[in-house]
Design a protein around this motif. Structure first.
Motif, PDB file in Angstrom:
ATOM      1  N   MET A  59       0.853  -1.182   0.000  1.00 55.37           N
ATOM      2  CA  MET A  59       0.000   0.000   0.000  1.00 55.37           C
ATOM      3  C   MET A  59       0.890   1.232   0.000  1.00 55.37           C
ATOM      4  O   MET A  59       1.958   1.234   0.604  1.00 55.37           O
TER       5      MET A  59
ATOM      6  N   GLY B 261       0.326   5.696   0.101  1.00 61.51           N
ATOM      7  CA  GLY B 261      -0.682   6.710   0.356  1.00 61.51           C
ATOM      8  C   GLY B 261      -0.489   7.960  -0.464  1.00 61.51           C
ATOM      9  O   GLY B 261       0.630   8.300  -0.857  1.00 61.51           O
TER      10      GLY B 261
ATOM     11  N   HIS C 248     -11.933   9.918  -3.834  1.00 54.59           N
ATOM     12  CA  HIS C 248     -12.461   8.588  -4.120  1.00 54.59           C
ATOM     13  C   HIS C 248     -13.257   8.601  -5.431  1.00 54.59           C
ATOM     14  O   HIS C 248     -13.085   7.731  -6.291  1.00 54.59           O
TER      15      HIS C 248
ATOM     16  N   THR D 130     -12.760   0.401  -5.933  1.00 55.40           N
ATOM     17  CA  THR D 130     -12.704   0.555  -4.485  1.00 55.40           C
ATOM     18  C   THR D 130     -12.300  -0.768  -3.871  1.00 55.40           C
ATOM     19  O   THR D 130     -12.907  -1.798  -4.155  1.00 55.40           O
ATOM     20  N   ARG D 131     -11.283  -0.751  -3.028  1.00 52.07           N
ATOM     21  CA  ARG D 131     -10.870  -1.952  -2.304  1.00 52.07           C
ATOM     22  C   ARG D 131     -11.419  -1.908  -0.875  1.00 52.07           C
ATOM     23  O   ARG D 131     -11.868  -2.906  -0.358  1.00 52.07           O
ATOM     24  N   THR D 132     -11.344  -0.718  -0.245  1.00 55.39           N
ATOM     25  CA  THR D 132     -11.844  -0.543   1.116  1.00 55.39           C
ATOM     26  C   THR D 132     -12.494   0.824   1.215  1.00 55.39           C
ATOM     27  O   THR D 132     -11.939   1.801   0.714  1.00 55.39           O
TER      28      THR D 132
ATOM     29  N   THR E  76      -9.308   2.888   0.262  1.00 54.28           N
ATOM     30  CA  THR E  76      -8.230   2.438  -0.606  1.00 54.28           C
ATOM     31  C   THR E  76      -8.822   2.067  -1.955  1.00 54.28           C
ATOM     32  O   THR E  76      -9.966   1.618  -2.048  1.00 54.28           O
TER      33      THR E  76
ATOM     34  N   GLY F 135      -7.592   0.448  -6.063  1.00 52.99           N
ATOM     35  CA  GLY F 135      -6.569  -0.320  -6.768  1.00 52.99           C
ATOM     36  C   GLY F 135      -6.962  -0.516  -8.212  1.00 52.99           C
ATOM     37  O   GLY F 135      -8.085  -0.210  -8.617  1.00 52.99           O
TER      38      GLY F 135
ATOM     39  N   GLN G 277      -2.504  -1.433  -3.119  1.00 45.92           N
ATOM     40  CA  GLN G 277      -3.594  -0.502  -2.862  1.00 45.92           C
ATOM     41  C   GLN G 277      -3.056   0.912  -2.707  1.00 45.92           C
ATOM     42  O   GLN G 277      -1.947   1.114  -2.217  1.00 45.92           O
ATOM     43  N   LEU G 278      -3.872   1.862  -3.086  1.00 43.36           N
ATOM     44  CA  LEU G 278      -3.567   3.278  -2.929  1.00 43.36           C
ATOM     45  C   LEU G 278      -4.488   3.817  -1.840  1.00 43.36           C
ATOM     46  O   LEU G 278      -5.715   3.763  -1.980  1.00 43.36           O
ATOM     47  N   LEU G 279      -3.903   4.296  -0.755  1.00 45.84           N
ATOM     48  CA  LEU G 279      -4.658   4.853   0.362  1.00 45.84           C
ATOM     49  C   LEU G 279      -4.848   6.343   0.130  1.00 45.84           C
ATOM     50  O   LEU G 279      -3.878   7.078  -0.052  1.00 45.84           O
TER      51      LEU G 279
ATOM     52  N   GLU H 100      -5.463   9.561   1.705  1.00 44.94           N
ATOM     53  CA  GLU H 100      -5.317  10.054   3.071  1.00 44.94           C
ATOM     54  C   GLU H 100      -5.659  11.528   3.187  1.00 44.94           C
ATOM     55  O   GLU H 100      -5.312  12.311   2.296  1.00 44.94           O
TER      56      GLU H 100
END
Length: 132
Positions: A6, A8, A18, A29-31, A43, A45, A55-57, A59
């Motif tokens: 991951m 950020g 998002h 969307t992963r999370t 997150t 991806g 994954q890309l967070l 933040e």
């Protein structure tokens, strides 16, 4: 072997980021978790099984560390992250058609062809395609 799981990206607004990263750039969307008080943990991806573990967070970019860091990168014209694409010209044309603002169009930069765009949430992002 150590692998990236991951990374950020600090953003002005997580919900707006998002939407941009999924609806415009095409990530999935992963999370997406509401942590309360309007705080989101999100997150994203690559779609279609590409890089399933990465994954890309997105933040929150406020705070004494994030704000000066982001401002310095942006003022220097440096991308906060680099994404690879198979056909840079096609992706450039697609994104421009969706209203994405590029700070420079595709151009050769050493071993790659690169373009940089504004992600609408405070960052410059670079797209690269290896030269053949």
């Amino acid at each position: 072997m150590i692998k990236v799981a991951m990374t950020g990206v600090y953003v002005d607004d997580v919900a707006t980021a998002h939407a941009f990263y999924t609806d415009v750039l095409g990530f999935e969307t992963r999370t997406r978790m509401d942590l309360g008080d309007g705080t989101l943990f999100v997150t994203v991806g690559a779609r279609e099984g590409a890089q399933p573990d990465l994954q890309l967070l997105l933040e929150p970019g406020q705070g004494p560390i994030a704000e000066p860091y982001r401002r310095a990168l942006h003022e220097a014209g440096l991308p906060c992250i680099v994404f690879s694409v198979d056909d840079l010209q096609a992706e450039y044309d697609r994104l421009r058609g969706l209203g994405v603002r590029f700070t420079h169009p595709p151009q050769e930069q050493g071993p790659v062809i690169a373009a940089v765009f504004d992600d609408t949430v405070g960052n410059l992002v670079q797209l690269v395609q290896p030269k053949e």
